[in-house]
Design a protein around this motif. Structure first.
Motif, short mmCIF file in Angstrom:
data_model
loop_
_atom_site.label_atom_id
_atom_site.label_comp_id
_atom_site.label_asym_id
_atom_site.label_seq_id
_atom_site.Cartn_x
_atom_site.Cartn_y
_atom_site.Cartn_z
N VAL A 57 0.84 -1.20 0.00
CA VAL A 57 0.00 0.00 0.00
C VAL A 57 0.87 1.25 0.00
N LEU A 58 1.86 1.30 0.88
CA LEU A 58 2.71 2.48 0.96
C LEU A 58 3.58 2.66 -0.28
N VAL A 70 -5.84 7.60 2.99
CA VAL A 70 -6.43 6.48 3.71
C VAL A 70 -5.80 6.32 5.09
N ILE A 71 -6.58 5.87 6.06
CA ILE A 71 -6.03 5.36 7.31
C ILE A 71 -5.59 3.93 7.01
N PRO A 72 -4.28 3.64 7.08
CA PRO A 72 -3.80 2.33 6.63
C PRO A 72 -3.96 1.24 7.68
N VAL A 73 -3.57 0.04 7.29
CA VAL A 73 -3.47 -1.18 8.08
C VAL A 73 -4.84 -1.87 8.22
N SER A 74 -4.88 -3.09 7.72
CA SER A 74 -6.12 -3.88 7.76
C SER A 74 -6.31 -4.62 9.07
N PRO A 115 -14.17 -4.28 -1.38
CA PRO A 115 -13.78 -3.20 -0.47
C PRO A 115 -13.04 -3.75 0.75
N GLN A 116 -11.89 -3.14 1.08
CA GLN A 116 -11.02 -3.70 2.12
C GLN A 116 -10.51 -2.61 3.05
N LEU A 117 -10.38 -3.02 4.32
CA LEU A 117 -9.84 -2.12 5.34
C LEU A 117 -8.40 -1.75 5.01
N GLY A 118 -8.08 -0.49 5.22
CA GLY A 118 -6.73 -0.03 4.94
C GLY A 118 -6.43 0.11 3.47
#
Length: 348
Positions: A57-58, A70-74, A115-118
């Motif tokens: 992601v980063l 985005v607020i990262p990390v799932s 759709p996914q967290l982070g």
């Protein structure tokens, strides 16, 4: 249930980033908390866990959409502190984590579940996460928040790799795991619980005994034995293994390690390098290759039943405070940890 907004803190700190901006792009901001809406739950996040996905992601390399800022990390775990209208299954005080794909309840992955967290949704690197009720998964009672935070991506992926094809592992099967990343360590632990013989690979001599201590019956050092599939076949008396959990993108050697009609769960490539594959290899083993995308809520729930029944504990390498999230990312990226890297907000 009705909204319990009075329990929300006056302000919330969250990390934000744009995909591609790297670790240096992480920014910590303070905002007013959002009250949970219909079907939503406010979770005070106590710990999050980093996985290779977070580096992608980063770096701007993640295969699924990532929204701006985005607020990262799932992967995270915490305690419910407020619920919105219509919430039926969560109450303040519940210890919970959440599925990476909140809409994926059961069955095969569908486009509507992506759709996914982070990523396309805000994630867990925050003091307060607002999550849909249906995404929540109760934490096994014997696990701390830090331990529970390791489960949503790595543990669920390992469980899917071992059982998600419908046939799963039978006692007496042999499983090969590649490397010592988070998915591989969970695969070693879970395969042993399911009655399998486990062969693990690593390129670091210092990790060989640690893999054995975790449950691996044999360990092959792929740097000492570049054609490590031959060592795997020797260990199995020439037969090969019933299942490979490939997290390194070493498909050619993984296939050559398989027994006839073996199964290869393809998780990805930590190196980012993809060697061409000769399709004739598939016929030589009559192999099934299945690419994975973590797993569903139902798989996570079943996994937790196994974790609880066997009192399994995840392997944690190092814990960083919330204020040092950037240092945690850099350590995870460069230190080749054995176990998960945790960012923790409170004692847990």
């Amino acid at each position: 249930m009705t909204t319990m907004a009075t329990t929300l803190p006056p302000s919330v700190r969250s990390y934000h980033v744009n995909s591609g901006d790297g670790v240096d792009g992480l920014s910590l901001r303070t905002d007013e908390p959002r009250t949970p809406g219909i079907g939503e739950v406010a979770v005070a996040v106590h710990a999050v866990s980093l996985s290779f996905r977070e580096l992608l992601v980063l770096r701007g390399q993640y295969v699924l959409p990532v929204k701006p800022d985005v607020i990262p990390v799932s992967d995270g775990a915490g305690q419910v502190i407020a619920v919105g209208p219509g919430v039926q299954r969560a109450r303040p005080g519940d210890r919970v984590t959440a599925t990476l794909f909140p809409l994926w309840r059961d069955g095969p992955l569908q486009p509507a579940y992506l759709p996914q967290l982070g990523g396309s949704l805000d994630g867990m690197l925050t003091e307060l996460a607002i999550l849909p009720e249906h995404a929540l998964v109760p934490i096994p009672a014997h696990l701390s928040y830090a331990e529970a935070a390791t489960l949503p991506c790595a543990a669920v992926t390992a469980w899917n790799a071992l059982t998600g094809d419908g046939s799963g592992i039978q006692p007496g099967h042999t499983v090969l795991t590649t490397g010592s990343g988070g998915v591989s360590l969970f695969a070693v632990q879970l395969a042993k619980l399911l009655g399998a013989t486990v062969i693990a690979t690593t390129g670091q001599p210092g990790k060989e005994q640690r893999l054995r201590d975790l449950g691996a019956d044999d360990v092959v050092n792929y740097r000492a034995v570049p054609d490590w599939h031959t060592a795997v076949r020797d260990i199995t008396g020439g037969r090969g293994v019933d299942r490979v959990v490939d997290t390194a993108g070493t498909l050619e050697q993984s296939i050559k390690s398989l027994a006839i009609n073996g199964h290869l769960a393809f998780v990805g490539s930590l190196s980012g390098h993809w060697r061409p594959l000769d399709p004739r290899l598939l016929f030589s083993a009559a192999a099934t290759i299945r690419a994975l995308a973590v797993g569903s809520h139902a798989q996570f729930t079943h996994l937790n039943e196994i974790i609880t029944a066997h009192q399994l504990r995840p392997v944690i390498d190092r814990v960083f405070p919330f204020e040092e999230a950037g240092a945690a990312y850099r350590y995870y990226e460069s230190a080749s940890p054995f176990g998960k890297v945790i960012i923790k907000r409170t004692a847990s």
